[in-house]
Scaffold this active site. Sequence first.
Site, PDB file in Angstrom:
ATOM      1  N   GLY A 126      -0.187  -0.198   8.678  1.00  0.00           N
ATOM      2  CA  GLY A 126       1.099   0.491   8.636  1.00  0.00           C
ATOM      3  C   GLY A 126       1.872   0.302   9.907  1.00  0.00           C
ATOM      4  O   GLY A 126       2.724  -0.590  10.018  1.00  0.00           O
ATOM      5  N   GLY A 142      -4.176  11.206   6.363  1.00  0.00           N
ATOM      6  CA  GLY A 142      -3.107  12.192   6.527  1.00  0.00           C
ATOM      7  C   GLY A 142      -1.929  11.679   7.340  1.00  0.00           C
ATOM      8  O   GLY A 142      -0.811  12.101   7.126  1.00  0.00           O
ATOM      9  N   ASP A 149      -8.658   0.962   5.856  1.00  0.00           N
ATOM     10  CA  ASP A 149      -7.356   1.606   5.965  1.00  0.00           C
ATOM     11  C   ASP A 149      -7.308   2.561   7.156  1.00  0.00           C
ATOM     12  O   ASP A 149      -8.036   3.554   7.184  1.00  0.00           O
ATOM     13  CB  ASP A 149      -7.085   2.365   4.651  1.00  0.00           C
ATOM     14  N   MET A 170      -4.183  10.506  -1.906  1.00  0.00           N
ATOM     15  CA  MET A 170      -4.838  11.487  -1.029  1.00  0.00           C
ATOM     16  C   MET A 170      -4.423  12.857  -1.534  1.00  0.00           C
ATOM     17  O   MET A 170      -3.662  13.589  -0.885  1.00  0.00           O
ATOM     18  CB  MET A 170      -4.408  11.257   0.430  1.00  0.00           C
ATOM     19  N   HIS A 222       0.852  -1.189   0.000  1.00  0.00           N
ATOM     20  CA  HIS A 222       0.000   0.000   0.000  1.00  0.00           C
ATOM     21  C   HIS A 222       0.890   1.241   0.000  1.00  0.00           C
ATOM     22  O   HIS A 222       1.769   1.393   0.846  1.00  0.00           O
ATOM     23  CB  HIS A 222      -0.892  -0.033   1.245  1.00  0.00           C
ATOM     24  N   GLY A 244      -0.135   8.166   9.620  1.00  0.00           N
ATOM     25  CA  GLY A 244      -0.148   6.801  10.132  1.00  0.00           C
ATOM     26  C   GLY A 244      -0.278   6.856  11.652  1.00  0.00           C
ATOM     27  O   GLY A 244      -0.152   7.917  12.262  1.00  0.00           O
ATOM     28  N   GLY A 245      -0.541   5.704  12.235  1.00  0.00           N
ATOM     29  CA  GLY A 245      -0.509   5.599  13.700  1.00  0.00           C
ATOM     30  C   GLY A 245      -1.679   6.202  14.444  1.00  0.00           C
ATOM     31  O   GLY A 245      -1.571   6.462  15.646  1.00  0.00           O
TER      32      GLY A 245
HETATM   33  C1  DX5 Z   1      -3.595   7.266   6.422  1.00  0.00           C
HETATM   34  C2  DX5 Z   1      -3.113   6.310   5.351  1.00  0.00           C
HETATM   35  C3  DX5 Z   1      -2.953   4.924   5.861  1.00  0.00           C
HETATM   36  C4  DX5 Z   1      -1.909   4.798   6.921  1.00  0.00           C
HETATM   37  C5  DX5 Z   1      -2.205   3.586   7.742  1.00  0.00           C
HETATM   38  O1  DX5 Z   1      -3.818   8.517   5.856  1.00  0.00           O
HETATM   39  O2  DX5 Z   1      -4.025   6.256   4.265  1.00  0.00           O
HETATM   40  O3  DX5 Z   1      -2.703   4.023   4.797  1.00  0.00           O
HETATM   41  O4  DX5 Z   1      -0.608   4.678   6.399  1.00  0.00           O
HETATM   42  O5  DX5 Z   1      -1.326   3.579   8.803  1.00  0.00           O
HETATM   43  P1  DX5 Z   1      -1.711   2.934  10.206  1.00  0.00           P
HETATM   44  O6  DX5 Z   1      -1.957   1.482   9.960  1.00  0.00           O
HETATM   45  O7  DX5 Z   1      -0.524   3.221  11.030  1.00  0.00           O
HETATM   46  O8  DX5 Z   1      -2.960   3.638  10.683  1.00  0.00           O
HETATM   47 ZN    ZN Z   2      -3.775   4.567   2.740  1.00  0.00          ZN
END
Ligand code: DX5
Ligand code: ZN
Length: 218
Positions: free
Chosen positions: A196, A141, A174, A67, A32, A143-144
Amino acid sequence: MVEIAPSILAADFANLQRDIEMLNESEADYIHVDIMDGMFVPNISFGIPVCESINRHAHKPLDVHLMIEQPDRYLEAFRQAGAAILTVHYEACPHLHRTIQHIKELGALPGVALNPHTPVEVLSEILHDVSLVLIMSVNPGFGGQKFIENTYHKVSRLRHMRKEANADFKIEVDGGVNSHNSPLLVNQGADILVAGSFVFGSANPLQTISGLKSFRNL
Ligand code: DX5
Ligand code: ZN
């Protein structure tokens, strides 16, 4: 069996090749790739040259999540950079049907993503045109972030809509996916889980990916 798409956003960008090779060895089904433009979302990730470099080492299909505002401007470039799936945001596409047709003409699988506040019902007229619907389970926007519980309900409604329409797109979730919510999401109808930080932040990412994958669709 549920498919897993680890998000490269959580990888070590100074060791991308190493992390991609780890994913090649893993049971992951896709890689991804999160593209953020600092406009549609308040963060900038990376762009076309990095996507190309990822593709050079990846042995799994690239699931590219755009995005970005006006994604039509960059569809061709990301396709050439190796995208197998190209997902645009519903909220960024006033002419979504045309955008989807364009992605198909480029030879990629078209996906459409929904922000947490966007109801799945807005997709009722294009269910047969898409290969994938991505339900954001965090605000895009970063991760985490913490998983939004309302997602279960959305996945279940979308699965119902798919059945009623006799359509055959995949449902991807996601954001904030972990070992607690993944079996629940699969039970509601998720076909692909993006993860992620849960994967890359774990002591053994290979095992974490296998663990996420071992839940079966009921
Ligand atoms: C968020 C992204 C996700 C993100 C997921 O804007 O679209 O793909 O990387 O990361 P985790 O699993 O850490 O929420
Ligand atoms: Zn994503």
